[in-house]
Enzyme design. Structure first.
Site, PDB file in Angstrom:
ATOM      1  N   TRP A 101      52.740   8.083  25.479  1.00 31.86           N
ATOM      2  CA  TRP A 101      52.054   9.143  26.231  1.00 31.86           C
ATOM      3  C   TRP A 101      50.718   8.669  26.756  1.00 31.86           C
ATOM      4  O   TRP A 101      50.334   8.995  27.883  1.00 31.86           O
ATOM      5  CB  TRP A 101      51.914  10.417  25.397  1.00 31.86           C
ATOM      6  CG  TRP A 101      53.242  10.972  25.008  1.00 31.86           C
ATOM      7  CD1 TRP A 101      53.704  11.150  23.730  1.00 31.86           C
ATOM      8  CD2 TRP A 101      54.304  11.393  25.875  1.00 31.86           C
ATOM      9  NE1 TRP A 101      54.977  11.655  23.768  1.00 31.86           N
ATOM     10  CE2 TRP A 101      55.370  11.812  25.056  1.00 31.86           C
ATOM     11  CE3 TRP A 101      54.461  11.453  27.263  1.00 31.86           C
ATOM     12  CZ2 TRP A 101      56.578  12.288  25.590  1.00 31.86           C
ATOM     13  CZ3 TRP A 101      55.658  11.918  27.788  1.00 31.86           C
ATOM     14  CH2 TRP A 101      56.699  12.333  26.958  1.00 31.86           C
ATOM     15  N   ASP A 175      44.578  14.465  24.863  1.00 29.14           N
ATOM     16  CA  ASP A 175      45.934  15.021  24.907  1.00 29.14           C
ATOM     17  C   ASP A 175      46.279  15.420  23.477  1.00 29.14           C
ATOM     18  O   ASP A 175      46.505  14.563  22.635  1.00 29.14           O
ATOM     19  CB  ASP A 175      46.900  13.957  25.437  1.00 29.14           C
ATOM     20  CG  ASP A 175      48.366  14.402  25.372  1.00 29.14           C
ATOM     21  OD1 ASP A 175      48.638  15.537  24.940  1.00 29.14           O
ATOM     22  OD2 ASP A 175      49.241  13.594  25.762  1.00 29.14           O
ATOM     23  N   LYS A 199      55.488  21.809  21.565  1.00 30.55           N
ATOM     24  CA  LYS A 199      55.469  21.106  20.285  1.00 30.55           C
ATOM     25  C   LYS A 199      55.046  22.039  19.153  1.00 30.55           C
ATOM     26  O   LYS A 199      55.723  22.154  18.151  1.00 30.55           O
ATOM     27  CB  LYS A 199      54.527  19.903  20.341  1.00 30.55           C
ATOM     28  CG  LYS A 199      54.766  18.964  21.509  1.00 30.55           C
ATOM     29  CD  LYS A 199      55.988  18.090  21.304  1.00 30.55           C
ATOM     30  CE  LYS A 199      56.483  17.419  22.574  1.00 30.55           C
ATOM     31  NZ  LYS A 199      55.518  16.556  23.260  1.00 30.55           N
TER      32      LYS A 199
END
Ligand SMILES: *Cc1c(COP(=O)(O)O)cnc(C)c1O
Length: 361
Positions: A101, A175, A199
């Site tokens: 990511w 993030d 998530k």
């Protein structure tokens, strides 16, 4: 009976949240209409999104100098949008590379301006959190990924990064897709936090953005949707927001509050993680994948020492209603995602199966 859902994302939601959400699909607040068919400008939905913002602020102790936004495009759009909004002309952006990511975020930033990687754990397939971070350039911001969903590593403190950003008069961007609301944090350390809902918050579709208003550069030339100021001015209602995802996220936040807030869920999360890591360390059939100090409390990655035992373990999981236990294709092995909504009893059940493996091999 429902499966034990260890899926990495989209992932488990609390069972009463799902029940309430399904009722809302049939009828929301005695309106004789479904949440899926009312206007996003109706008073019902306005109350829902405002409650979601208020709960976010309350749970994370966020002051009025920050704006809470619910956007679309996932964390993946934030990679670009964050860079676009926080890069100065001819400036430099700094990134910490802790896996897939982060790498994707770096790639987007490179499309906008000069981008440097100031630390990386790529040399060991991202199995640790780098702590040697040197910044020699003048940078606009420092970006990092707090929890590495795929590899199972996590920054357990933000102090050093926040100091580093401060020393360099740089903004700090994170993030937090896979560990937001899992533990107490000091939002004041950050200028921007973003997280895809799917998530630890709600169903896919919404992206939570927490932005410090005074940190934003006023730039009217940015594409309208990609300018945070658009969404601040329009209170996340510039265009039709992801109504259902926001509704279910709000229900999840209500549930977190009813538990006693983030402090309580953090204690639960610590218990779950230590139970599972203890088993990985003490069961001779299993082995952890990442550096012990950097182990994630949300995504527990592990493997089976002897490849001959793998199929037996997988069969055991399948027969006993364990879902989503396979590691990401770039890591292999197994990954148990133990987000907020996953009960400690599910962790204990998985541990039982790990012990049972000994008896059947
Ligand atoms: C899942 C994930 C993403 C990607 O999120 P999308 O909402 O699918 O774009 C980004 N960062 C982290 C840390 C993630 O866990």
């Amino acid at each position: 009976m429902k499966k034990h859902n260890f899926s990495a994302g989209p992932s488990i939601l609390e069972s009463n949240v799902i029940r309430k959400a399904s009722q809302g699909v049939l009828e929301i607040n005695n309106t004789a209409l479904s949440i899926l068919e009312i206007s996003h400008r109706s008073s019902e939905f306005t109350q829902i999104i405002e409650e979601a913002k208020t709960l976010t602020k309350e749970l994370l102790n966020i002051g009025d100098d920050y704006e809470i936004l619910f956007l679309q495009g996932g964390a993946s759009l934030q990679f670009y949008m964050a860079a676009l909004n926080f890069s100065r002309p001819n400036g430099t952006a700094a990134y910490i590379d802790t896996g897939t990511w982060s790498t994707k975020a770096i790639k987007e930033s490179e499309k906008i301006g000069k981008t440097i990687t100031v630390a990386s754990s790529k040399d060991k397939n991202y199995t640790y959190i780098p702590n040697n971070i040197n910044i020699n350039n003048n940078i606009d911001y420092l970006h990092f990924t707090s929890n590495n969903t795929i590899y199972g590593t996590q920054f357990h403190t933000f102090h050093k990064l926040s100091q580093l950003a401060k020393q360099n008069s740089a903004k700090l961007i994170c993030d937090m897709s896979s560990d937001i609301f899992s533990k107490q944090i000091d939002v004041n350390q950050f200028d921007l936090i973003y997280a895809g809902a799917q998530k630890n918050l709600g169903p896919a579709g919404a992206t939570l953005v927490i932005v410090k208003k005074e940190s934003l550069i006023k730039n009217g030339n940015l594409p309208t949707y990609l300018n945070y100021n658009t969404h601040i001015d329009k209170k996340s209602m510039f265009n039709t927001p992801p109504v259902f995802s926001i509704y279910v996220s709000m229900l999840t936040l209500r549930w977190l509050k009813s538990l006693g807030g983030i402090k309580s869920i953090e204690q639960e999360n610590n218990k779950k993680a230590s139970l599972l890591y203890n088993e990985i360390d003490n069961n001779p059939l299993f082995v952890g994948i990442v550096n012990k100090e950097d182990r994630s409390k949300m995504n527990v990655t592990f493997d089976i020492r002897n490849a001959d035992h793998k199929l037996k373990f997988e069969k055991l999981c399948l027969e006993n209603g364990i879902n989503g236990i396979y590691g990401h294709r770039s890591v292999g092995g197994y990954r148990a995602s133990i987000y907020n909504a996953l009960k400690i009893s599910s962790v204990c059940f998985l541990i039982e199966l790990m012990r049972k493996l000994k008896q059947i091999i």
